[in-house]
Design a protein around this motif. Structure first.
Motif, PDB file in Angstrom:
ATOM      1  N   LEU A 171       5.285  18.687  12.758  1.00 40.53           N
ATOM      2  CA  LEU A 171       4.382  19.226  11.874  1.00 40.53           C
ATOM      3  C   LEU A 171       4.761  20.858  12.074  1.00 40.53           C
ATOM      4  CD1 LEU A 171       0.679  18.333  12.669  1.00 40.53           C
ATOM      5  CD2 LEU A 171       1.892  17.382  10.808  1.00 40.53           C
ATOM      6  N   LEU A 172       5.807  21.186  12.700  1.00 38.15           N
ATOM      7  CA  LEU A 172       6.193  22.619  12.986  1.00 38.15           C
ATOM      8  C   LEU A 172       7.676  22.549  12.904  1.00 38.15           C
ATOM      9  CD1 LEU A 172       3.752  23.518  16.002  1.00 38.15           C
ATOM     10  CD2 LEU A 172       3.570  24.555  13.594  1.00 38.15           C
ATOM     11  N   ARG A 173       8.051  23.987  12.641  1.00 35.33           N
ATOM     12  CA  ARG A 173       9.645  24.069  12.576  1.00 35.33           C
ATOM     13  C   ARG A 173       9.765  25.472  13.167  1.00 35.33           C
ATOM     14  NH1 ARG A 173      12.096  22.734   6.463  1.00 35.33           N
ATOM     15  NH2 ARG A 173      11.618  20.769   6.334  1.00 35.33           N
ATOM     16  N   GLU A 174      10.725  25.340  14.092  1.00 32.42           N
ATOM     17  CA  GLU A 174      11.143  26.555  14.924  1.00 32.42           C
ATOM     18  C   GLU A 174      12.215  27.316  13.851  1.00 32.42           C
ATOM     19  OE1 GLU A 174      13.505  28.062  18.967  1.00 32.42           O
ATOM     20  OE2 GLU A 174      13.031  25.942  18.816  1.00 32.42           O
ATOM     21  N   GLY A 175      11.851  28.757  13.667  1.00 32.45           N
ATOM     22  CA  GLY A 175      12.507  29.665  12.973  1.00 32.45           C
ATOM     23  C   GLY A 175      13.586  30.363  13.895  1.00 32.45           C
ATOM     24  N   ALA A 176      14.395  31.182  13.036  1.00 31.43           N
ATOM     25  CA  ALA A 176      15.510  31.721  13.905  1.00 31.43           C
ATOM     26  C   ALA A 176      14.926  32.802  14.827  1.00 31.43           C
ATOM     27  CB  ALA A 176      16.287  32.541  12.690  1.00 31.43           C
ATOM     28  N   ASP A 177      13.547  33.089  14.629  1.00 35.02           N
ATOM     29  CA  ASP A 177      13.171  34.282  15.588  1.00 35.02           C
ATOM     30  C   ASP A 177      12.478  33.416  16.723  1.00 35.02           C
ATOM     31  OD1 ASP A 177      10.968  32.907  14.264  1.00 35.02           O
ATOM     32  OD2 ASP A 177      10.143  34.580  13.575  1.00 35.02           O
ATOM     33  N   LEU A 198       0.753  -1.289   0.095  1.00 34.22           N
ATOM     34  CA  LEU A 198       0.052   0.008   0.184  1.00 34.22           C
ATOM     35  C   LEU A 198       0.954   1.247  -0.109  1.00 34.22           C
ATOM     36  CD1 LEU A 198      -2.717  -0.988   2.792  1.00 34.22           C
ATOM     37  CD2 LEU A 198      -2.805  -1.566   0.273  1.00 34.22           C
ATOM     38  N   LEU A 199       0.778   2.080  -0.940  1.00 31.43           N
ATOM     39  CA  LEU A 199       1.545   3.228  -1.057  1.00 31.43           C
ATOM     40  C   LEU A 199       0.570   4.466  -0.682  1.00 31.43           C
ATOM     41  CD1 LEU A 199       4.079   5.012  -1.844  1.00 31.43           C
ATOM     42  CD2 LEU A 199       3.124   4.776  -4.037  1.00 31.43           C
ATOM     43  N   PHE A 200       0.716   5.185   0.307  1.00 32.46           N
ATOM     44  CA  PHE A 200       0.032   6.317   0.816  1.00 32.46           C
ATOM     45  C   PHE A 200       0.326   7.543   0.534  1.00 32.46           C
ATOM     46  CE2 PHE A 200      -0.469   2.769   3.759  1.00 32.46           C
ATOM     47  CZ  PHE A 200      -1.651   2.674   4.113  1.00 32.46           C
ATOM     48  N   ALA A 201      -0.285   8.418  -0.190  1.00 35.47           N
ATOM     49  CA  ALA A 201      -0.076   9.748  -0.693  1.00 35.47           C
ATOM     50  C   ALA A 201      -1.014  10.919   0.077  1.00 35.47           C
ATOM     51  CB  ALA A 201      -0.325   9.703  -2.118  1.00 35.47           C
ATOM     52  N   HIS A 202      -0.326  11.734   0.995  1.00 32.76           N
ATOM     53  CA  HIS A 202      -1.123  12.473   1.908  1.00 32.76           C
ATOM     54  C   HIS A 202      -1.737  13.842   1.080  1.00 32.76           C
ATOM     55  CE1 HIS A 202       2.235  15.556   1.793  1.00 32.76           C
ATOM     56  NE2 HIS A 202       2.997  14.779   2.032  1.00 32.76           N
ATOM     57  N   GLY A 203      -2.451  14.634   1.651  1.00 29.87           N
ATOM     58  CA  GLY A 203      -3.044  15.919   1.139  1.00 29.87           C
ATOM     59  C   GLY A 203      -2.143  16.970   1.285  1.00 29.87           C
ATOM     60  N   PHE A 204      -2.630  17.933   0.522  1.00 30.13           N
ATOM     61  CA  PHE A 204      -1.883  19.509   0.475  1.00 30.13           C
ATOM     62  C   PHE A 204      -1.644  19.930   1.887  1.00 30.13           C
ATOM     63  CE2 PHE A 204      -1.568  24.069  -0.414  1.00 30.13           C
ATOM     64  CZ  PHE A 204      -0.438  23.777  -1.340  1.00 30.13           C
ATOM     65  N   GLY A 205      -0.472  20.183   2.269  1.00 26.48           N
ATOM     66  CA  GLY A 205      -0.038  20.715   3.537  1.00 26.48           C
ATOM     67  C   GLY A 205      -0.106  19.749   4.616  1.00 26.48           C
ATOM     68  N   GLN A 206      -0.153  18.549   4.354  1.00 26.86           N
ATOM     69  CA  GLN A 206      -0.011  17.318   5.298  1.00 26.86           C
ATOM     70  C   GLN A 206       1.358  16.652   5.302  1.00 26.86           C
ATOM     71  OE1 GLN A 206      -3.471  14.625   4.468  1.00 26.86           O
ATOM     72  NE2 GLN A 206      -4.347  15.433   6.363  1.00 26.86           N
ATOM     73  N   THR A 207       1.634  15.938   6.154  1.00 35.92           N
ATOM     74  CA  THR A 207       2.837  15.006   5.955  1.00 35.92           C
ATOM     75  C   THR A 207       2.389  13.098   5.876  1.00 35.92           C
ATOM     76  OG1 THR A 207       3.111  14.685   8.429  1.00 35.92           O
ATOM     77  CG2 THR A 207       4.075  16.682   7.434  1.00 35.92           C
ATOM     78  N   ARG A 208       3.493  12.667   6.084  1.00 34.47           N
ATOM     79  CA  ARG A 208       3.211  11.106   5.890  1.00 34.47           C
ATOM     80  C   ARG A 208       2.860  10.911   7.188  1.00 34.47           C
ATOM     81  NH1 ARG A 208       8.863  12.110   7.134  1.00 34.47           N
ATOM     82  NH2 ARG A 208       9.627  10.900   8.831  1.00 34.47           N
ATOM     83  N   ARG A 242       2.281  -4.349   3.503  1.00 36.97           N
ATOM     84  CA  ARG A 242       3.707  -3.641   3.288  1.00 36.97           C
ATOM     85  C   ARG A 242       2.947  -2.152   3.166  1.00 36.97           C
ATOM     86  NH1 ARG A 242       7.115  -1.610  -0.723  1.00 36.97           N
ATOM     87  NH2 ARG A 242       9.306  -1.599  -0.085  1.00 36.97           N
ATOM     88  N   CYS A 243       3.379  -1.385   4.075  1.00 39.32           N
ATOM     89  CA  CYS A 243       2.950   0.115   3.849  1.00 39.32           C
ATOM     90  C   CYS A 243       4.121   1.105   3.685  1.00 39.32           C
ATOM     91  CB  CYS A 243       2.073   0.463   5.347  1.00 39.32           C
ATOM     92  SG  CYS A 243       0.697  -0.769   5.401  1.00 39.32           S
ATOM     93  N   VAL A 244       3.902   1.906   2.828  1.00 38.80           N
ATOM     94  CA  VAL A 244       5.098   3.020   2.380  1.00 38.80           C
ATOM     95  C   VAL A 244       4.198   4.365   2.416  1.00 38.80           C
ATOM     96  CG1 VAL A 244       6.648   3.783   0.776  1.00 38.80           C
ATOM     97  CG2 VAL A 244       6.087   1.246   0.952  1.00 38.80           C
ATOM     98  N   THR A 245       4.731   4.949   3.309  1.00 31.98           N
ATOM     99  CA  THR A 245       4.123   6.484   3.547  1.00 31.98           C
ATOM    100  C   THR A 245       5.402   7.464   3.181  1.00 31.98           C
ATOM    101  OG1 THR A 245       4.749   6.735   5.984  1.00 31.98           O
ATOM    102  CG2 THR A 245       2.615   5.797   5.274  1.00 31.98           C
ATOM    103  N   PHE A 246       5.311   8.616   2.620  1.00 33.49           N
ATOM    104  CA  PHE A 246       6.150   9.468   2.459  1.00 33.49           C
ATOM    105  C   PHE A 246       5.659  11.185   2.433  1.00 33.49           C
ATOM    106  CE2 PHE A 246       3.789   9.032  -1.491  1.00 33.49           C
ATOM    107  CZ  PHE A 246       3.789  10.273  -2.230  1.00 33.49           C
ATOM    108  N   ASP A 247       6.787  11.945   2.587  1.00 30.53           N
ATOM    109  CA  ASP A 247       6.493  13.236   2.516  1.00 30.53           C
ATOM    110  C   ASP A 247       6.510  13.842   1.103  1.00 30.53           C
ATOM    111  OD1 ASP A 247       5.895  13.331   5.388  1.00 30.53           O
ATOM    112  OD2 ASP A 247       8.033  14.040   5.523  1.00 30.53           O
ATOM    113  N   SER A 248       5.578  14.374   0.643  1.00 32.78           N
ATOM    114  CA  SER A 248       5.739  15.099  -0.662  1.00 32.78           C
ATOM    115  C   SER A 248       6.590  16.120  -0.799  1.00 32.78           C
ATOM    116  CB  SER A 248       4.064  15.734  -1.116  1.00 32.78           C
ATOM    117  OG  SER A 248       3.466  14.630  -1.501  1.00 32.78           O
ATOM    118  N   ARG A 249       7.067  16.478  -1.954  1.00 31.56           N
ATOM    119  CA  ARG A 249       8.085  17.681  -1.904  1.00 31.56           C
ATOM    120  C   ARG A 249       7.700  18.847  -1.305  1.00 31.56           C
ATOM    121  NH1 ARG A 249       9.881  18.932  -7.358  1.00 31.56           N
ATOM    122  NH2 ARG A 249      10.460  16.788  -7.701  1.00 31.56           N
ATOM    123  N   GLY A 250       8.327  19.521  -0.604  1.00 28.20           N
ATOM    124  CA  GLY A 250       8.104  20.788   0.028  1.00 28.20           C
ATOM    125  C   GLY A 250       7.162  20.632   1.391  1.00 28.20           C
ATOM    126  N   HIS A 251       7.051  19.405   1.799  1.00 20.77           N
ATOM    127  CA  HIS A 251       6.355  19.017   2.910  1.00 20.77           C
ATOM    128  C   HIS A 251       7.352  18.226   3.801  1.00 20.77           C
ATOM    129  CE1 HIS A 251       3.055  19.641  -0.096  1.00 20.77           C
ATOM    130  NE2 HIS A 251       2.265  19.601   1.032  1.00 20.77           N
TER     131      HIS A 251
END
Length: 304
Positions: free
Chosen positions: A189-195, A34-44, A60-69
């Motif tokens: 789901l979140l990244r800490e910025g320089a600020d 099973l190859l899982f493809a997430h929605g826009f703005g989501q992650t694996r 057999r389950c395969v998940t991934f983060d789309s480019r830019g995600h």
């Protein structure tokens, strides 16, 4: 290497045309794939519950983060309308991942992931997928529901002061969820910025791409592709969804008359997150319908 958060998941980097995608595999010796493809703005991570349960059932389950995600690479100069994010890039990535599997996978695609599956299954021959599970998406969608999603994505350009603030905003956006997300759940789901502020995991340049700005012009292409799909299809929709409706579902079933449709009564557009147990049970039933030998799947591993 093994992802410490999900001990049974093996995390790897998968090279595509111009960058690398973060890919997780559960039960690498399982079958079917099973190859899982997430929605826009989501992650694996949107598939963690379903992929864990279905791997326990024998898949057999395969998940991934789309480019830019998520943990996948971002496109350099992604805000450039010529070199930024485009639908054909995402489709090519998905085709490459499908071709890299030991057998043609069953694609499980939510929202954007499902749309990519429709285009590829309709236009590419031989189809790289054995079957499609479309999760609350049809070739034509309800504009108001998509606009609500995009409004939330655009609502916090300066990010959040801390995880508590992010959790509060997500709870307001998803009032059907009883439990608020913990800091541990929010970290991917979140990244800490320089600020010091926390911002979403996805590249802001995604909002400038044609996936958003010109998305509705793809609807005729998607409808034409859907009419050419010749692999088994299961459409799982949420009864409380504002992205698909009875009208768009009926239109889809006219285009793909061999498709099966199951509506999950307590789910919104976020089907797997709202009703994961019901979702995974329907996927197991569909997989078993494709191949009598799939009866070996341990449906009992999916909670009733």
């Amino acid at each position: 290497m093994v992802n410490p958060t999900h001990a049974s998941a093996v995390l790897s980097r998968f090279p595509v045309a111009d960058l690398n995608l973060a890919v997780e595999t559960r039960r690498p010796d399982g079958s079917p794939t099973l190859l899982f493809a997430h929605g826009f703005g989501q992650t694996r991570g949107a598939w963690n519950g379903a992929a864990t349960a279905l791997a326990a059932a024998g898949c057999r389950c395969v998940t991934f983060d789309s480019r830019g995600h998520g943990e996948s690479d971002r496109v350099p100069g992604g805000a450039d309308p010529h070199s930024g994010y485009h639908m054909d890039q995402f489709a090519d990535d998905l085709q490459r991942l499908a071709a890299a599997q030991p057998e043609p996978p069953i694609l499980v695609g939510a929202s954007m992931g499902g749309l990519l599956g429709i285009v590829i299954a309709g236009e590419v021959r031989p189809a790289p997928f054995r079957a499609l599970v479309l999760v609350d998406i049809t070739p034509r969608w309800e504009t108001a529901g998509v606009e609500r999603i995009l409004a939330f994505m655009q609502a916090h350009p300066d990010g959040f002061a801390d995880y508590a603030e992010a959790s509060e905003q997500i709870a307001a956006y998803l009032p059907q969820r009883r439990e608020r997300k913990s800091e541990e759940q929010l970290r991917p789901l979140l990244r800490e910025g320089a600020d010091g502020r926390l911002r979403w995991h996805w590249d802001p340049a995604l909002l400038a791409g044609d996936l958003v700005q010109e998305s509705e012009r793809y609807q005729p292409l998607l409808q034409a592709a859907a009419a050419k799909i010749d692999v088994p299809v299961l459409l799982l929709s949420g009864a409380r969804s504002d992205v698909v409706s009875r009208t768009t579902v009926d239109e889809f079933l006219q285009l793909v008359p061999h498709a099966q449709h199951v509506e999950l009564s307590h789910a919104t557009h976020m089907v797997a997150g709202d009703a994961n147990d019901a979702f995974t049970r329907e996927v197991v039933r569909f997989v078993q319908s494709l191949d009598p030998s799939a009866d070996r799947l341990r449906a009992g591993a999916v909670q009733p």
